[in-house]
Design an enzyme around this catalytic site. Sequence first.
Site, PDB file in Angstrom:
ATOM      1  N   HIS A 233      44.675  98.582 112.161  1.00 29.37           N
ATOM      2  CA  HIS A 233      45.523  99.587 112.077  1.00 29.37           C
ATOM      3  C   HIS A 233      44.852 100.855 111.767  1.00 29.37           C
ATOM      4  O   HIS A 233      44.199 100.831 110.601  1.00 29.37           O
ATOM      5  CB  HIS A 233      46.557  99.078 111.225  1.00 29.37           C
ATOM      6  CG  HIS A 233      47.943 100.544 111.243  1.00 29.37           C
ATOM      7  ND1 HIS A 233      48.653 100.226 112.243  1.00 29.37           N
ATOM      8  CD2 HIS A 233      47.716 101.340 110.417  1.00 29.37           C
ATOM      9  CE1 HIS A 233      49.308 101.439 111.983  1.00 29.37           C
ATOM     10  NE2 HIS A 233      48.815 102.040 110.783  1.00 29.37           N
TER      11      HIS A 233
ATOM     12  N   ASP B 133      61.773  97.050 109.956  1.00 29.17           N
ATOM     13  CA  ASP B 133      61.004  98.184 109.966  1.00 29.17           C
ATOM     14  C   ASP B 133      61.409  99.458 110.826  1.00 29.17           C
ATOM     15  O   ASP B 133      61.518 100.572 110.688  1.00 29.17           O
ATOM     16  CB  ASP B 133      59.639  98.034 110.295  1.00 29.17           C
ATOM     17  CG  ASP B 133      58.691  99.186 110.263  1.00 29.17           C
ATOM     18  OD1 ASP B 133      58.434  99.950 109.450  1.00 29.17           O
ATOM     19  OD2 ASP B 133      58.115  99.444 111.428  1.00 29.17           O
TER      20      ASP B 133
ATOM     21  N   ARG C  57      64.160 106.804 107.298  1.00 32.58           N
ATOM     22  CA  ARG C  57      63.000 107.393 106.348  1.00 32.58           C
ATOM     23  C   ARG C  57      63.018 108.887 106.947  1.00 32.58           C
ATOM     24  O   ARG C  57      62.667 109.946 106.378  1.00 32.58           O
ATOM     25  CB  ARG C  57      61.711 106.640 106.032  1.00 32.58           C
ATOM     26  CG  ARG C  57      62.119 105.312 105.098  1.00 32.58           C
ATOM     27  CD  ARG C  57      60.736 104.683 105.305  1.00 32.58           C
ATOM     28  NE  ARG C  57      59.824 105.171 104.780  1.00 32.58           N
ATOM     29  CZ  ARG C  57      58.499 104.928 105.322  1.00 32.58           C
ATOM     30  NH1 ARG C  57      58.252 104.135 106.048  1.00 32.58           N
ATOM     31  NH2 ARG C  57      57.481 105.681 105.079  1.00 32.58           N
TER      32      ARG C  57
ATOM     33  N   LYS D 112      54.798  95.082 110.504  1.00 36.08           N
ATOM     34  CA  LYS D 112      54.597  94.688 111.854  1.00 36.08           C
ATOM     35  C   LYS D 112      53.335  94.013 112.199  1.00 36.08           C
ATOM     36  O   LYS D 112      53.295  92.998 113.213  1.00 36.08           O
ATOM     37  CB  LYS D 112      54.317  96.079 112.564  1.00 36.08           C
ATOM     38  CG  LYS D 112      55.645  96.728 112.843  1.00 36.08           C
ATOM     39  CD  LYS D 112      55.536  98.269 113.403  1.00 36.08           C
ATOM     40  CE  LYS D 112      55.104  99.143 112.249  1.00 36.08           C
ATOM     41  NZ  LYS D 112      55.135 100.621 112.471  1.00 36.08           N
TER      42      LYS D 112
END
Lengths: 440, 440
Positions: B87, B166, B173, B192
Amino acid sequence: MSDNAFIPQWVIERKRDGLELSEDEIRAFIAGFTSGTIPDYQMSALAMAVFFRGMSRPETAALTDAMMRSGDLLSFEGWPRPTADKHSTGGIGDKLSLMLGPLAASAGLAVPMISGRGLGITGGTLDKLESIPGYNTRLSTEEFKQVVAEVGCSIIGQTARLAPADKRLYALRDVTGTVPSIPLITASIMSKKLAEGAETLVFDVKCGRAAFMPDIEQARELARALIETGQALGRKTGALITDMNQPLGRTVGNAVEVAEAIETLKGGGPADTRLLTVELTAMMCELAGIFADRAKARRELEQRLDDGRALEVFRRMVKAQGGEPRVADDPQLLPQPGVSVEVPAPQTGFVAFIDAREIGRLALRLGAGRKATADEIDHAAGVDRLVQAGERVARGQPLMRLLAADTVRAEALLAEAAAAVRIGEAPPPERRLVLEEVEG
Amino acid sequence: MSDNAFIPQWVIERKRDGLELSEDEIRAFIAGFTSGTIPDYQMSALAMAVFFRGMSRPETAALTDAMMRSGDLLSFEGWPRPTADKHSTGGIGDKLSLMLGPLAASAGLAVPMISGRGLGITGGTLDKLESIPGYNTRLSTEEFKQVVAEVGCSIIGQTARLAPADKRLYALRDVTGTVPSIPLITASIMSKKLAEGAETLVFDVKCGRAAFMPDIEQARELARALIETGQALGRKTGALITDMNQPLGRTVGNAVEVAEAIETLKGGGPADTRLLTVELTAMMCELAGIFADRAKARRELEQRLDDGRALEVFRRMVKAQGGEPRVADDPQLLPQPGVSVEVPAPQTGFVAFIDAREIGRLALRLGAGRKATADEIDHAAGVDRLVQAGERVARGQPLMRLLAADTVRAEALLAEAAAAVRIGEAPPPERRLVLEEVEG
């Protein structure tokens, strides 16, 4: 998106990062929240950021002003009498509004008072008044002004049209952990009080075990925020910080508190109840210019309690709002409990301390209060004939009476009731009722 | 309400007051948020409280785990190959996934990679892949596993069934000022990635002017949170903190980045792009136990770039996902821009610095990116033939080419493009690409 666009999350981010919000930002945020274009999830995030970062006095004043302007504004401009009101942060046995409104009116003030209901251990003036048969707390704005004009004083409930932003914000704060924030508390209290239009406002900030503000530092901070925000928005303000470790008076409940209020309006009643009523009303009268100084105000007000002028205003207010005025002469007309059970003193000695928090819980469990806003209350339930600190009791003599719908309910609470009163061998030091006066 | 009841506002209050939340509280809160019994306004208040109070590692792990379990979980248990993924926190010209996936697969790893789209100045792997004619990023879970099994590597988009909590929390958010919180960022990334089922995870935490984490301290904090949370949940993890003050490689956009990725998969490409691809893949292979040590891993991987084995995996992946595999041999099959306009150097000298943030904005305004999630992008737009720091340029020689739909759009950005490249009189110090390795 243009550079001038109002982006709610930018306002949240600025507050989160400790920056001061502008009046325009605050006004636009509250306007959006009131109209529904700013969703609850942005309002609650901002409220939490305010919890952590606080608000300056100008920010608090802007928030108060924006919330006040979210609905109708009453105006008493051009009236012959100065207008004034009092707000208390809530306590156990706190029936002061019932006497203060009529007493202040008897001295020449106009008192448009919008009160709340009880929740949890804290009682509410509206619930107390509604124990008077027929008393209507839901007047229209016009009716409200009419009663204030004719009687000098009216006590009603919050209408949906007065500071609706506060109503929505308070409900949201209640479920998002954002209640204990001085600027948010200040804006909530002040937006409603300012919308009523009163020129003078006095605050009774309770401090102690059963108060919303348990310690003196926080109580002082709230008192100053209330006073200074009121002044920033053009009102005359003052505050007392008063003890709420022990209950006020000898009754806690609804009908029983009305009965005690009537006793006090007749010049009797417990000393603490009379003293605090006179102190707050005297401060109010002095600020409003009714009497030249505090000492004179005290004397004049004591006279009005003793000669029945204050009681007469109360009687007329009850009548004007549809209630049975004869309760002023015969408290037996108020709802009576199914049973009353005496709580015997477990030992001989002097009453050292009465735990207001425990007495509040007791009244709640007897049926006098609400755990949740939708709960029904029993107007006749509660506690009366409560001893006070410094009094001598012999073993087996009653410490208080528990008033309830049935014996089972009352007797289940006997041990708890006895435990709320501490008995010592010597008299305790005298209770300081007024802890501080906070000047504007 | 019973004493054991789960009351969301109590959880918010505990976090607000700096207490540590239990695994049960976090799990119940996220479950309620996912099912809709906990409204957005409570979630946003909790998120703001987390912004201020942070979260311990056990809390972050519990949050990650709860969000991961809000949807489907892929499992590769019992597979012959170790599974791994990478990631990146996002940068300018960061096309590493396009090479890393195939390269790691060519070395024996299985790489189930779920990527995102670009937003703002930051590009997204999905947008890049979608510039390949026919490439399908929306495989079903079964198709996805099938491609990983057959090819060793598959890159698709986030499905609604993977970590849906999420997806909802991130959207919330974004509009409530609660994005920049290390534990919330960590849980978002990790939920994730963990739901994909990969046993080994490596992180490329970008640091610098164009990165989400501009300073090294914050980058380190995020890297540690990612690594330790992954380990707490049973994965092998490692992280590099890499420079994102300057772009990676000589291309920024979508089709142009695929072309550069193919060049790199053929053993060519810019040195920085090749180096970082090898470093991250080597760390991944070492952690997964494919090669005994880092030096051996680097050598083996470089060979696989040079001899075409990595490119072959890329070709097969493109084909398996419905894309045109011949792009691997002929990048002219990728979308071509309407115009390409050279940006001449305003003076002679050495390229001292290329501002990644400015280049990112340039690509965005040329049409290669999105200002809002609903915007369409121009896959052929962007920047290519970008000079790199340390290179010598003569006045009038091109610093880069602007690729756009039309001349007007490109020429309007010429001055801005030139200003993104700083030219000095002497060569700059060598760029440090890998700033730190953070060990698990």
